[in-house]
Motif scaffolding. Structure first.
Motif, PDB file in Angstrom:
ATOM      1  N   ILE A 111      31.470  11.638  -0.940  1.00 34.62           N
ATOM      2  CA  ILE A 111      30.470  12.374  -0.166  1.00 34.62           C
ATOM      3  C   ILE A 111      31.151  13.328   0.805  1.00 34.62           C
ATOM      4  N   ARG A 112      30.774  14.584   0.747  1.00 39.07           N
ATOM      5  CA  ARG A 112      31.249  15.575   1.705  1.00 39.07           C
ATOM      6  C   ARG A 112      30.112  15.887   2.671  1.00 39.07           C
ATOM      7  N   ALA A 113      30.337  15.596   3.938  1.00 39.36           N
ATOM      8  CA  ALA A 113      29.347  15.876   4.981  1.00 39.36           C
ATOM      9  C   ALA A 113      30.036  16.678   6.073  1.00 39.36           C
ATOM     10  N   PRO A 114      30.039  17.996   5.964  1.00 37.62           N
ATOM     11  CA  PRO A 114      30.736  18.838   6.948  1.00 37.62           C
ATOM     12  C   PRO A 114      29.932  18.973   8.237  1.00 37.62           C
ATOM     13  N   HIS A 115      30.454  19.771   9.155  1.00 35.62           N
ATOM     14  CA  HIS A 115      29.742  20.056  10.402  1.00 35.62           C
ATOM     15  C   HIS A 115      28.416  20.748  10.114  1.00 35.62           C
ATOM     16  N   GLU A 116      27.615  20.962  11.133  1.00 28.04           N
ATOM     17  CA  GLU A 116      26.330  21.634  10.954  1.00 28.04           C
ATOM     18  C   GLU A 116      26.533  23.006  10.316  1.00 28.04           C
ATOM     19  N   MET A 117      25.803  23.264   9.242  1.00 24.87           N
ATOM     20  CA  MET A 117      26.042  24.467   8.446  1.00 24.87           C
ATOM     21  C   MET A 117      25.108  25.618   8.800  1.00 24.87           C
ATOM     22  N   HIS A 118      23.967  25.330   9.407  1.00 30.31           N
ATOM     23  CA  HIS A 118      23.033  26.366   9.877  1.00 30.31           C
ATOM     24  C   HIS A 118      22.685  27.373   8.774  1.00 30.31           C
ATOM     25  N   LEU A 119      22.405  26.882   7.589  1.00 27.58           N
ATOM     26  CA  LEU A 119      22.105  27.770   6.470  1.00 27.58           C
ATOM     27  C   LEU A 119      20.910  28.677   6.759  1.00 27.58           C
ATOM     28  N   ARG A 120      19.935  28.162   7.515  1.00 25.47           N
ATOM     29  CA  ARG A 120      18.721  28.938   7.750  1.00 25.47           C
ATOM     30  C   ARG A 120      19.004  30.219   8.511  1.00 25.47           C
ATOM     31  N   THR A 121      20.164  30.315   9.174  1.00 29.95           N
ATOM     32  CA  THR A 121      20.506  31.514   9.942  1.00 29.95           C
ATOM     33  C   THR A 121      21.347  32.497   9.126  1.00 29.95           C
ATOM     34  N   VAL A 122      21.623  32.165   7.875  1.00 27.88           N
ATOM     35  CA  VAL A 122      22.399  33.055   6.999  1.00 27.88           C
ATOM     36  C   VAL A 122      21.406  33.868   6.176  1.00 27.88           C
ATOM     37  N   HIS A 123      21.370  35.176   6.407  1.00 23.65           N
ATOM     38  CA  HIS A 123      20.370  36.032   5.796  1.00 23.65           C
ATOM     39  C   HIS A 123      21.008  37.127   4.937  1.00 23.65           C
ATOM     40  N   VAL A 124      20.193  37.659   4.045  1.00 21.49           N
ATOM     41  CA  VAL A 124      20.582  38.795   3.215  1.00 21.49           C
ATOM     42  C   VAL A 124      19.795  40.012   3.684  1.00 21.49           C
ATOM     43  N   HIS A 125      20.475  41.123   3.862  1.00 17.12           N
ATOM     44  CA  HIS A 125      19.830  42.369   4.302  1.00 17.12           C
ATOM     45  C   HIS A 125      19.876  43.379   3.172  1.00 17.12           C
ATOM     46  N   LEU A 126      18.696  43.801   2.694  1.00 14.12           N
ATOM     47  CA  LEU A 126      18.595  44.838   1.662  1.00 14.12           C
ATOM     48  C   LEU A 126      18.505  46.177   2.382  1.00 14.12           C
ATOM     49  N   SER A 127      19.608  46.888   2.442  1.00 18.14           N
ATOM     50  CA  SER A 127      19.766  47.958   3.425  1.00 18.14           C
ATOM     51  C   SER A 127      19.229  49.320   3.004  1.00 18.14           C
ATOM     52  N   ARG A 128      18.895  49.531   1.740  1.00 21.41           N
ATOM     53  CA  ARG A 128      18.390  50.840   1.316  1.00 21.41           C
ATOM     54  C   ARG A 128      17.016  50.693   0.675  1.00 21.41           C
ATOM     55  N   PRO A 129      16.183  51.730   0.700  1.00 26.43           N
ATOM     56  CA  PRO A 129      14.831  51.616   0.145  1.00 26.43           C
ATOM     57  C   PRO A 129      14.801  51.208  -1.327  1.00 26.43           C
ATOM     58  N   PHE A 130      15.832  51.589  -2.067  1.00 32.43           N
ATOM     59  CA  PHE A 130      15.828  51.288  -3.498  1.00 32.43           C
ATOM     60  C   PHE A 130      16.417  49.912  -3.821  1.00 32.43           C
ATOM     61  N   THR A 131      17.004  49.237  -2.826  1.00 34.18           N
ATOM     62  CA  THR A 131      17.660  47.959  -3.094  1.00 34.18           C
ATOM     63  C   THR A 131      16.699  46.896  -3.616  1.00 34.18           C
ATOM     64  N   PRO A 132      15.498  46.723  -3.043  1.00 29.84           N
ATOM     65  CA  PRO A 132      14.578  45.726  -3.613  1.00 29.84           C
ATOM     66  C   PRO A 132      14.248  45.991  -5.077  1.00 29.84           C
ATOM     67  N   LYS A 133      14.133  47.272  -5.457  1.00 24.03           N
ATOM     68  CA  LYS A 133      13.848  47.595  -6.857  1.00 24.03           C
ATOM     69  C   LYS A 133      15.013  47.174  -7.748  1.00 24.03           C
ATOM     70  N   ALA A 134      16.221  47.441  -7.266  1.00 23.70           N
ATOM     71  CA  ALA A 134      17.398  47.059  -8.052  1.00 23.70           C
ATOM     72  C   ALA A 134      17.470  45.547  -8.218  1.00 23.70           C
TER      73      ALA A 134
END
Length: 271
Positions: free
Chosen positions: A62-85
């Motif tokens: 079992i690997r149980a590391p320190h608090e990972m705070h995944l909910r604060t890791v976000h993806v930013h789609l930076s251009r208008p066409f990125t969601p389409k891609a």
């Protein structure tokens, strides 16, 4: 003389919001996961989750590391066409974040050489439905502690405690824990039992996770668990001692709002 006619008044009310683009309404299907059944410790702050994680991390599988705070890791789609891609790849922003979170867990597992991973970030309880969407086969361990003891611990830890804010914070965690403990897949334990009967409680967890119990789990001080520092978990001398200390009980004079007392009784605690 003819009376002047005023032009019609324009409607100065709220302008209707523009219709969302089709790609904004797109919900991507779930992509394959590298880690299919991660384990999440769902708890309040100051409830012994760091102790539980070092006990679990002392297991050979079992690997149980320190608090990972995944909910604060976000993806930013930076251009208008990125969601389409991304839509052309059957992905949207939420699923891209899920893929990234899954990769983080998998990378940690590969580095550790183990085969089961646990994340014990307390704030995960506030995003548990999202984590369940990401990993439908995730396994929750619900860790409870008497709300009065949590209030007392938070009050003692903070430099300038605000009693009203602390009680509201603890209630926020408690309401979410009350929901999570009814999850049919949840394994529910208490911090008080974990410290009083660590072998029995950790044996139950191992049975829930499908791994054999190891006596070395109780000797967590002899193993490397990384740094103990703020924002990554408990960093108290009690935790750093390497020994399991009996949980401090709630004091009868702790002032709790009625709802917190109600939840404490529902969890099996008595005033």
């Amino acid at each position: 003389m003819a009376q002047a006619v005023s032009p019609p008044r324009r409607n100065l009310g709220a302008v209707p919001a523009p219709r969302p683009a089709p790609e904004d309404l797109y919900a991507a299907p779930s992509a394959p996961r590298l880690v299919e059944s991660p384990v999440f410790v769902l708890s309040s702050v100051r409830s012994g989750s760091t102790l539980l994680r070092v006990l679990l991390n002392s297991h050979s599988r079992i690997r149980a590391p320190h608090e990972m705070h995944l909910r604060t890791v976000h993806v930013h789609l930076s251009r208008p066409f990125t969601p389409k891609a991304m839509r052309a790849l059957a992905l949207d922003r939420e699923e891209l974040e899920h893929v990234l979170w899954d990769r983080v867990l998998h990378l940690e597992l590969v580095r550790s050489g183990k085969d089961l991973i646990v994340d014990k970030t307390p704030a995960n309880i506030h995003v548990w439905p999202r984590l369940r969407r990401c990993w439908p086969r995730a396994r929750p361990i619900v860790l409870l502690r008497h709300p009065g003891a949590v209030v007392a611990s938070l009050t003692a830890r903070r430099a300038d405690p605000d009693p009203t804010a602390i009680r509201a914070e603890v209630l926020g965690y408690a309401e979410k824990l009350e929901e999570a403990r009814h999850d049919p897949t949840a394994h529910v334990i208490t911090y008080e039992d974990l410290t009083a009967e660590p072998e029995r409680v950790t044996r139950g967890i191992c049975d829930h996770l499908g791994v054999p119990w190891e006596a070395g789990m109780l000797d967590y001080g002899g193993k490397d668990h990384g740094d103990f520092r703020p924002q990554l978990g408990d960093w108290s001398d009690t935790l750093k001692s390497g020994r399991i200390h009996t949980a401090r009980p709630a004091t009868p004079d702790t002032d709790l709002p009625p709802r917190l007392r109600e939840l404490a009784r529902a969890w099996g605690y008595r005033d």
